[in-house]
Design a protein around this motif. Structure first.
Motif, PDB file in Angstrom:
ATOM      1  N   UNK A 113       6.264   6.057   9.850  1.00 48.36           N
ATOM      2  CA  UNK A 113       6.209   4.699  10.364  1.00 48.36           C
ATOM      3  C   UNK A 113       5.370   4.686  11.638  1.00 48.36           C
ATOM      4  N   UNK A 114       4.647   3.590  11.850  1.00 49.83           N
ATOM      5  CA  UNK A 114       3.977   3.413  13.136  1.00 49.83           C
ATOM      6  C   UNK A 114       5.027   3.151  14.208  1.00 49.83           C
ATOM      7  N   UNK A 115       4.656   3.318  15.477  1.00 50.50           N
ATOM      8  CA  UNK A 115       5.608   3.077  16.557  1.00 50.50           C
ATOM      9  C   UNK A 115       6.081   1.626  16.572  1.00 50.50           C
ATOM     10  N   UNK A 116       5.210   0.722  16.143  1.00 54.15           N
ATOM     11  CA  UNK A 116       5.576  -0.690  16.098  1.00 54.15           C
ATOM     12  C   UNK A 116       6.489  -1.005  14.930  1.00 54.15           C
ATOM     13  N   UNK A 117       6.499  -0.133  13.916  1.00 46.83           N
ATOM     14  CA  UNK A 117       7.299  -0.375  12.728  1.00 46.83           C
ATOM     15  C   UNK A 117       6.619  -1.267  11.703  1.00 46.83           C
ATOM     16  N   UNK A 118       5.393  -1.699  11.974  1.00 46.29           N
ATOM     17  CA  UNK A 118       4.686  -2.621  11.072  1.00 46.29           C
ATOM     18  C   UNK A 118       3.950  -1.886   9.952  1.00 46.29           C
ATOM     19  N   UNK A 119       3.504  -0.662  10.218  1.00 47.76           N
ATOM     20  CA  UNK A 119       2.659   0.039   9.259  1.00 47.76           C
ATOM     21  C   UNK A 119       3.281   1.367   8.838  1.00 47.76           C
ATOM     22  N   UNK A 120       2.772   1.872   7.717  1.00 53.14           N
ATOM     23  CA  UNK A 120       3.120   3.199   7.231  1.00 53.14           C
ATOM     24  C   UNK A 120       1.848   4.035   7.163  1.00 53.14           C
ATOM     25  N   UNK A 121       1.964   5.296   7.520  1.00 58.90           N
ATOM     26  CA  UNK A 121       0.854   6.237   7.428  1.00 58.90           C
ATOM     27  C   UNK A 121       1.228   7.311   6.414  1.00 58.90           C
ATOM     28  N   UNK A 122       0.353   7.544   5.430  1.00 59.40           N
ATOM     29  CA  UNK A 122       0.634   8.545   4.411  1.00 59.40           C
ATOM     30  C   UNK A 122      -0.541   9.499   4.272  1.00 59.40           C
ATOM     31  N   UNK A 123      -0.244  10.692   3.820  1.00 58.40           N
ATOM     32  CA  UNK A 123      -1.281  11.681   3.573  1.00 58.40           C
ATOM     33  C   UNK A 123      -1.124  12.219   2.157  1.00 58.40           C
ATOM     34  N   UNK A 124      -2.200  12.162   1.381  1.00 62.65           N
ATOM     35  CA  UNK A 124      -2.256  12.894   0.132  1.00 62.65           C
ATOM     36  C   UNK A 124      -3.281  14.004   0.299  1.00 62.65           C
ATOM     37  N   UNK A 125      -3.698  14.641  -0.785  1.00 60.12           N
ATOM     38  CA  UNK A 125      -4.518  15.839  -0.607  1.00 60.12           C
ATOM     39  C   UNK A 125      -5.893  15.547  -0.013  1.00 60.12           C
ATOM     40  N   UNK A 126      -6.520  14.458  -0.420  1.00 58.73           N
ATOM     41  CA  UNK A 126      -7.885  14.186   0.021  1.00 58.73           C
ATOM     42  C   UNK A 126      -7.997  13.068   1.048  1.00 58.73           C
TER      43      UNK A 126
ATOM     44  N   UNK B 232      -3.909   7.322   4.496  1.00 56.42           N
ATOM     45  CA  UNK B 232      -3.913   5.881   4.253  1.00 56.42           C
ATOM     46  C   UNK B 232      -2.936   5.167   5.184  1.00 56.42           C
ATOM     47  N   UNK B 233      -3.288   3.938   5.519  1.00 58.44           N
ATOM     48  CA  UNK B 233      -2.425   3.073   6.311  1.00 58.44           C
ATOM     49  C   UNK B 233      -1.995   1.901   5.432  1.00 58.44           C
ATOM     50  N   UNK B 234      -0.697   1.638   5.401  1.00 56.01           N
ATOM     51  CA  UNK B 234      -0.133   0.567   4.586  1.00 56.01           C
ATOM     52  C   UNK B 234       0.533  -0.459   5.492  1.00 56.01           C
ATOM     53  N   UNK B 235       0.390  -1.726   5.141  1.00 60.47           N
ATOM     54  CA  UNK B 235       1.076  -2.813   5.839  1.00 60.47           C
ATOM     55  C   UNK B 235       2.374  -3.110   5.088  1.00 60.47           C
ATOM     56  N   UNK B 236       3.482  -3.173   5.812  1.00 61.26           N
ATOM     57  CA  UNK B 236       4.768  -3.427   5.156  1.00 61.26           C
ATOM     58  C   UNK B 236       4.797  -4.764   4.438  1.00 61.26           C
ATOM     59  N   UNK B 237       3.896  -5.661   4.827  1.00 57.20           N
ATOM     60  CA  UNK B 237       3.867  -6.986   4.188  1.00 57.20           C
ATOM     61  C   UNK B 237       2.893  -7.063   3.014  1.00 57.20           C
ATOM     62  N   UNK B 238       2.249  -5.948   2.671  1.00 55.91           N
ATOM     63  CA  UNK B 238       1.287  -5.965   1.568  1.00 55.91           C
ATOM     64  C   UNK B 238       1.503  -4.744   0.688  1.00 55.91           C
ATOM     65  N   UNK B 239       2.060  -4.979  -0.489  1.00 57.04           N
ATOM     66  CA  UNK B 239       2.466  -3.875  -1.345  1.00 57.04           C
ATOM     67  C   UNK B 239       1.398  -3.438  -2.341  1.00 57.04           C
ATOM     68  N   UNK B 240       0.369  -4.249  -2.538  1.00 55.13           N
ATOM     69  CA  UNK B 240      -0.569  -3.982  -3.637  1.00 55.13           C
ATOM     70  C   UNK B 240      -1.504  -2.813  -3.370  1.00 55.13           C
ATOM     71  N   UNK B 241      -1.625  -2.385  -2.116  1.00 52.56           N
ATOM     72  CA  UNK B 241      -2.516  -1.278  -1.821  1.00 52.56           C
ATOM     73  C   UNK B 241      -2.630  -1.044  -0.327  1.00 52.56           C
ATOM     74  N   UNK B 242      -3.216   0.076   0.075  1.00 53.22           N
ATOM     75  CA  UNK B 242      -3.361   0.366   1.512  1.00 53.22           C
ATOM     76  C   UNK B 242      -4.366  -0.565   2.170  1.00 53.22           C
TER      77      UNK B 242
END
Length: 448
Positions: free
Chosen positions: A290-303, A306-316
């Motif tokens: 989670x970001x410090x603000x709690x608004x975003x998610x940060x993920x890591x895959x192999x390559x 990505x940053x995701x918005x909690x209010x937008x589920x369709x993609x990063x």
């Protein structure tokens, strides 16, 4: 943050000339103030570094920044054996998490594959003297020799750092624990293994509450496993967990005590034209924050990261290529098992820059405002205090610059998997095999 920007300088590094498997660092974590930094290794040891604040005759700039020196070292876990399943349990420390400080002592959680422990770290600079029933060496006196009563007093002594286990949370997981996360309520925490997530109370060791269970009734129907989990930084009822299929599931414990049904699911549609044998492997999420603000998610895959918005589920909302040049090398990376490496990712204190690791002792930073990335290297030759950290570039074609590294020249045994960012300052800790590097971005006041 670009390739030509000012590079951070090295604050300190802790280097060893030899490498044994037990010395390989497996986790790094700052506490909430950033004054303490804990590392765990594959030998089950935890080393705590403390930031020095007292001037020591150095320049004013160096004293203000403070260096990190060893504060305490202790053995957290020992090798164990599961007699029921005839399996060895490694002593390797998988995760360390600090609890919010409530008093002069510090508390941290550490876990290996099966057992989570709560440790108390405290200081003692006084010792009692003048016992009535004990002599100065601690031996019990003969009561008949006691002719008067004395009031014990505390006398100053050399500073001692004591680390004691306060709780042991065992037998909560059938599979290997990959994540622990302390809740914002300060009373509970979650632990996740491949198929289940449990919630514990810090004062109760003999039971936990299962909040996610994805184990199918028939294990042959298993299609994905849990790879990471974390509580929301502000809302104690929300948490997220990632899977080997590249999906993120946000859960709300107000809806149900058992969160097998998620509140939201975040996933990126796959391009059928790019599907290959390795698609599912490289899409597996190895870390989520989670970001410090709690608004975003940060993920890591192999390559990618990505940053995701909690209010937008369709993609990063943001995707950064970490080492796209390895896509053509996936076959050889599969053969040497590097494709299964689990890289971590972290936010800076303002959520404006993200950082993750790569191979050849490289790590990458991305400025979210400009979208530009920089590749830096944690290497021994620049490990002297206050040395400037140089940028690096991997040559993939076109005009080759001096100092560029070819893809075929990358050392895949030198991988940056674990890292941490200071909660308030531009100080980062990088674990490179058995070495710990601490870098600090020192801004020249004359250029401000």
């Amino acid at each position: 943050m670009g390739e030509d920007g000012e590079s951070p300088k090295i604050n300190h590094s802790f280097l060893r000339d030899y490498v044994t498997e037990a010395d390989v660092i497996s986790t790094v974590e700052f506490n909430q103030t950033g004054d303490l930094l804990a590392t765990g290794d594959k030998g089950g040891r935890v080393v705590i570094f403390q930031r020095e604040t007292e001037p020591k005759g150095e320049s004013e700039e160096l004293c203000e920044s403070g260096e990190y020196n060893v504060y305490s070292t202790f053995q957290s876990h020992e090798p164990d054996f599961d007699y029921l399943k005839s399996l060895e349990i490694e002593e390797k420390i998988n995760k360390i998490r600090w609890l919010p400080q409530q008093n002069a002592a510090h508390f941290l959680l550490s876990t290996n594959d099966k057992t989570i422990k709560l440790w108390k770290v405290s200081e003692r600079d006084k010792r009692p003297e003048g016992y009535n029933l004990k002599d100065e060496e601690g031996r019990i006196k003969d009561i008949s020799t006691v002719t008067s009563l004395r009031v014990p007093v505390l006398k100053p002594t050399d500073l001692m750092v004591e680390v004691r286990p306060r709780r042991i949370f065992a037998n909560g997981h059938t599979y290997h624990v990959n994540s622990i996360s302390v809740n914002s309520d300060g009373e509970t925490y979650l632990s996740a293994d491949d198929l289940r997530i449990n919630m514990w109370h810090l004062d109760i060791t003999d039971r936990s509450f299962n909040i996610v269970d994805i184990k199918p009734s028939n294990m042959e129907d298993l299609t994905e496993v849990i790879t990471a989990a974390e509580f929301h930084p502000h809302h104690c009822h929300m948490f997220v967990y990632s899977s080997s299929k590249g999906t993120l599931r946000l859960c709300d414990m107000r809806e149900s005590a058992l969160c097998d049904k998620h509140s939201k699911i975040f996933e990126e549609p796959e391009d059928p034209g790019n599907r290959s044998f390795f698609s599912e492997i490289i899409s597996s999420v190895s870390d989520v924050k989670f970001s410090h603000s709690g608004r975003y998610l940060l993920t890591r895959d192999y390559l990618t990261v990505k940053v995701w918005d909690l209010n937008m589920e369709k993609g990063p909302v943001e995707t950064y290529q970490v080492h796209e040049y390895l896509r053509s090398k996936l076959c050889s990376l599969y053969e040497n098992d590097c494709i299964f490496d689990k890289f971590e990712c972290v936010w800076n204190s303002t959520d404006s820059v993200i950082m993750t690791g790569a191979y050849n002792s490289f790590f990458r930073m991305f400025d979210r405002e400009t979208g530009r990335g920089v590749t830096l290297e944690a290497w021994r030759e620049s490990s002297k205090p206050r040395a400037v950290l140089r940028t690096r570039r991997v040559y993939t074609g076109g005009r080759r610059r001096r100092g560029d590294v070819g893809v075929d020249s990358l050392d895949f045994s030198k991988k940056i998997l674990h890292m941490a960012w200071h909660p308030a300052e531009n100080i980062i800790a990088i674990a490179a095999t058995n070495n710990l590097y601490i870098f600090q971005d020192r801004v020249n006041p004359e250029n401000q």
